[in-house]
Design an enzyme around this catalytic site. Structure first.
Site, PDB file in Angstrom:
ATOM      1  N   LYS A  52       7.823  42.286   9.366  1.00 44.11           N
ATOM      2  CA  LYS A  52       7.013  41.100   9.068  1.00 44.11           C
ATOM      3  C   LYS A  52       7.442  40.468   7.735  1.00 44.11           C
ATOM      4  O   LYS A  52       7.570  39.251   7.630  1.00 44.11           O
ATOM      5  CB  LYS A  52       5.521  41.484   9.024  1.00 44.11           C
ATOM      6  CG  LYS A  52       4.987  41.857  10.412  1.00 44.11           C
ATOM      7  CD  LYS A  52       3.628  42.536  10.364  1.00 44.11           C
ATOM      8  CE  LYS A  52       3.241  43.036  11.752  1.00 44.11           C
ATOM      9  NZ  LYS A  52       1.977  43.764  11.771  1.00 44.11           N
ATOM     10  N   GLN A  96      -2.419  46.137   7.786  1.00 45.69           N
ATOM     11  CA  GLN A  96      -1.685  46.820   8.855  1.00 45.69           C
ATOM     12  C   GLN A  96      -2.548  47.919   9.469  1.00 45.69           C
ATOM     13  O   GLN A  96      -3.044  48.796   8.771  1.00 45.69           O
ATOM     14  CB  GLN A  96      -0.369  47.398   8.291  1.00 45.69           C
ATOM     15  CG  GLN A  96       0.514  48.050   9.332  1.00 45.69           C
ATOM     16  CD  GLN A  96       1.011  47.077  10.408  1.00 45.69           C
ATOM     17  OE1 GLN A  96       1.384  45.950  10.132  1.00 45.69           O
ATOM     18  NE2 GLN A  96       1.000  47.531  11.649  1.00 45.69           N
ATOM     19  N   ASP A 119      -3.936  37.735  11.530  1.00 46.10           N
ATOM     20  CA  ASP A 119      -3.832  38.478  12.795  1.00 46.10           C
ATOM     21  C   ASP A 119      -4.799  37.939  13.863  1.00 46.10           C
ATOM     22  O   ASP A 119      -4.697  38.309  15.033  1.00 46.10           O
ATOM     23  CB  ASP A 119      -4.172  39.960  12.557  1.00 46.10           C
ATOM     24  CG  ASP A 119      -2.931  40.799  12.312  1.00 46.10           C
ATOM     25  OD1 ASP A 119      -1.855  40.437  12.829  1.00 46.10           O
ATOM     26  OD2 ASP A 119      -3.038  41.836  11.619  1.00 46.10           O
TER      27      ASP A 119
END
Ligand code: NAP
Length: 285
Positions: A52, A96, A119
């Site tokens: 990422k 994460q 997200d």
């Protein structure tokens, strides 16, 4: 049969994002800024985070990774998130997952500002998705739809079958397919006659996390198969999807491969979401 390269389409999306980042950075006087938080050193999570941040660097998005120790307490993590929420120089925050035992993921997601939730996991974004209002979409489902749109695959009126009903992939992709006017069936571990249902799908989206689970008999001639699974092949130890690619591919009109299919699209959509958070943040000022 065409193997769709998610990698190539993701590269196209990223080059558009890079151009946008350059343009808007001049207009607003700074680049978008993404903060990634990782707790512990799970090798899978570390490798996802590396992918990422590499993409962020490629498109010119400023980014920092905050690595917290495995024994970080929930309160310490929540305090960090609240500080990042309040920091006007931070546009997007990515925590994460999974988090170590003892930290409540739901609490963490709820604490995150919905405006910085790149997200698309915050309940406000989830609710907005289900009510078809503007929101940050979860990256993998967004990437799957974008992949099909960019290949000119017709979804309207098609029969789509999603295998998996998680909050991250199965349910949101089913909702987005419905919004594209597909007729959608969601299957899961209790589904009876799974092979029969799958074999009626014009568009099949396996997202169950079982290596090479989808066999030839489960796929209709000419179907589009978008393989979401990321697994280790128990025989070779290599990465593989939920689809037995070699057996299934000849029957399909379009199919994605693992790696190089949905994975890169997820990351490209994460960059799109970060840009969206940044633009919204800048417009507020
Ligand atoms: P998950 O939370 O474990 O959900 C799996 C779903 O599959 C559940 O709904 C489960 O049913 C269903 N399922 C499991 N075994 C089944 C079976 N034998 N038959 C039918 N349904 C079955 O997983 P996830 O987070 O959604 O991820 C799914 C896969 O996608 C994983 O391989 C993951 O690594 C991959 N993934 C890839 C990306 C990417 O960017 N490429 C992103 C996210 C996830 P129940 O609900 O009944 O338990």
């Amino acid at each position: 049969m065409e193997v769709i390269s998610g990698k190539e389409i993701a590269a196209e999306i990223k080059s558009q994002i890079a151009a946008d980042v350059e343009k808007y950075s001049k207009e607003y006087g700074r680049k978008p800024n993404l903060v990634v938080v990782i707790v512990g050193d799970d090798p899978g999570s570390v490798s996802y985070v590396t992918g990422k941040t590499k993409a962020a660097n490629e498109v010119g998005i400023d980014n920092q990774t905050i690595c917290l120790k495995e024994n970080t307490t929930e309160e310490e993590l929540l305090t960090l998130i609240r500080n990042l929420n309040d920091d006007k120089g931070v546009d997007g925050i990515l925590i994460q997952l999974p988090l170590p035992k003892g930290i409540d993921e739901d609490k963490v997601i709820l604490t995150l500002s919905a405006d910085k939730d790149v997200d698309g996991f915050h309940p406000l974004n989830v609710a907005a998705l289900w009510q078809k209002r503007p929101c940050l979409l979860p990256c993998t489902p967004k990437g799957i739809i974008e992949l099909m749109k960019r290949k000119g695959i017709e979804m309207s009126g098609k029969r789509a079958v999603v295998i998996g009903r998680s909050n991250i992939v199965g349910l949101p992709v089913a909702k987005l397919l419905t919004d594209e006017n597909a007729t959608v069936t969601v299957c899961h571990s209790r589904t009876k006659n799974l092979a029969e249902i799958c074999s009626q799908a014009d568009i099949l989206v396996p997202a169950l996390g079982k290596p090479k689970f989808v066999k030839e008999n489960m796929v209709k001639e000419g179907a589009v198969v978008i393989d979401v699974g990321v697994n280790r092949d128990p025989d070779t130890g290599k990465l593989c999807g939920d689809v037995d690619f070699e057996a299934v591919a000849p029957k399909t009109s379009f199919i994605t491969k693992v790696p190089g299919g949905v994975g890169p699209m997820t990351i490209a959509c994460l960059m799109q979401n970060t840009l969206e958070c940044y633009l919204n943040n800048m417009k507020k000022k």
